[in-house]
Design an enzyme around this catalytic site. Structure first.
Site, PDB file in Angstrom:
ATOM      1  N   HIS A   1       0.829  -1.211   0.000  1.00  0.00           N
ATOM      2  CA  HIS A   1       0.000   0.000   0.000  1.00  0.00           C
ATOM      3  C   HIS A   1       0.860   1.256   0.000  1.00  0.00           C
ATOM      4  CE1 HIS A   1       1.020  -0.493   4.250  1.00  0.00           C
ATOM      5  NE2 HIS A   1       0.793   0.805   4.387  1.00  0.00           N
TER       6      HIS A   1
ATOM      7  N   ARG B   1       5.115   6.644  13.768  1.00  0.00           N
ATOM      8  CA  ARG B   1       5.174   7.253  12.433  1.00  0.00           C
ATOM      9  C   ARG B   1       4.770   8.711  12.465  1.00  0.00           C
ATOM     10  NH1 ARG B   1       1.243   5.205   7.891  1.00  0.00           N
ATOM     11  NH2 ARG B   1       0.184   7.198   8.121  1.00  0.00           N
TER      12      ARG B   1
ATOM     13  N   ASP C   1       0.497   5.082   1.728  1.00  0.00           N
ATOM     14  CA  ASP C   1      -0.298   5.574   2.854  1.00  0.00           C
ATOM     15  C   ASP C   1      -1.314   6.635   2.449  1.00  0.00           C
ATOM     16  OD1 ASP C   1       0.959   3.936   4.693  1.00  0.00           O
ATOM     17  OD2 ASP C   1       2.517   5.412   5.160  1.00  0.00           O
TER      18      ASP C   1
ATOM     19  N   HIS D   1       4.649   0.182   0.334  1.00  0.00           N
ATOM     20  CA  HIS D   1       5.393  -0.597   1.331  1.00  0.00           C
ATOM     21  C   HIS D   1       4.521  -1.720   1.887  1.00  0.00           C
ATOM     22  CE1 HIS D   1       3.692   2.955   3.372  1.00  0.00           C
ATOM     23  NE2 HIS D   1       3.453   2.139   4.395  1.00  0.00           N
TER      24      HIS D   1
END
Ligand SMILES: O=C(O)CCC(=O)C(=O)O
Ligand SMILES: [Fe+2]
Length: 277
Positions: A97, A268, A99, A253
């Site tokens: 995917h 994150r 983000d 990723h």
């Protein structure tokens, strides 16, 4: 100390040494990192024991920060998303995917810090969407050019997972109401490099508008499968206090979920981006 850069895979990825990301870096370092990010697509840093505040401050040098509408965030600093996975909170990032493509302006970058790791496993892979696009045949490139696709938050964030308690459910429902499906080009031009990259991902892309449902399904299945071709990827074996900094405009990723029942905790920070074209 001068910045040192070592490429780690053919398609994308470089290790950057000589910086302490806990410090307020001079503008010249930030500019150089911005250029390295565009060149290498994902940058890796070792031995960076940043606090959440230092991580957010570093990320904010590259743009405004995104606050995830569904995923857990640190209560004291919502710009830091908490990916704390264990048998009580199962990993859900073990798919290719990009983000937050359910947004009209998906993030420019993600900056991920490893806080607690399993003894083995829990690697993350990145795949270059420009290398993917460039690997397609010319007729396939021409076919995809000009097509548009729908991206939907519900594809990666199913309602069942976010209905455990009333507060989580209410937050989820607000997020879904605020994020109706959006349309992005199937082939995106990188705003800095000018390089074209494929901009559909299995996490959020539901269909290609201009195709029939069957055609869309077949074409997307082919394109989704390309992201995992080893030649297009770099795989990172984390150590605690590593940081990965990726260009979310041109990568996908996949976080390998092979470590349960051990625990893995990541922080994150996410830099806001622009409307893809
Ligand atoms: O936990 C990881 O390695 C990556 C998780 C992920 O998908 C993300 O941080 O966007
Ligand atoms: Fe992700």
């Amino acid at each position: 100390m001068a910045i040192q850069v070592r490429r780690v895979a053919r398609a994308l990825g470089a290790v950057v040494e000589g910086l302490d990301l806990r410090q307020e870096l001079p503008e010249s370092d930030i500019e150089q990192l911005g250029k390295l990010l565009v060149e290498h697509q994902v940058l890796f840093f070792r031995d960076q024991p940043v606090t959440p505040q230092q991580q957010a401050r570093f990320a904010a040098r590259f743009g405004t920060l995104h606050i995830h509408p569904i995923y857990p965030v640190l209560p004291e600093l919502p710009e830091i998303m908490l990916i704390d996975t264990h048998p009580g909170f199962l990993p859900d990032n073990d798919n290719w995917h990009t983000d937050v493509t359910f947004s009209t302006t998906p993030p420019l970058a993600g900056i991920l810090a490893a806080k607690q790791l399993p003894a083995t496993g829990g690697d993350t892979l990145w795949s270059s969407s420009s290398a993917l696009y460039e690997s397609l045949s010319e007729p396939m490139k021409r076919f995809l050019e000009g097509l548009t696709a729908q991206h939907s938050v519900a594809k990666s964030f199913p309602a069942e997972r976010w209905a455990n308690d009333p507060a989580t459910k209410a937050r989820y429902e607000r997020a879904v109401a605020k994020h109706p499906p959006v349309t992005h080009p199937v082939v995106r031009t990188h705003p800095v490099s000018g390089r074209k990259g494929l901009f559909v991902n299995e996490g959020f892309t539901t269909h290609i508008h201009e195709l029939s449902p069957g055609e869309s399904q077949a074409v997307l299945a082919f394109l989704f499968a390309q992201a995992g071709r080893p030649e297009l990827t770099v795989r990172w074996n984390w150590k605690v206090n590593d940081i990965a900094f990726w260009d979310n405009r041109v990568t996908q990723h996949y976080a390998i979920a092979d470590y349960l029942p051990e625990r893995r905790t990541m922080h994150r920070a996410t830099v806001n981006g622009d409307k893809p074209y």
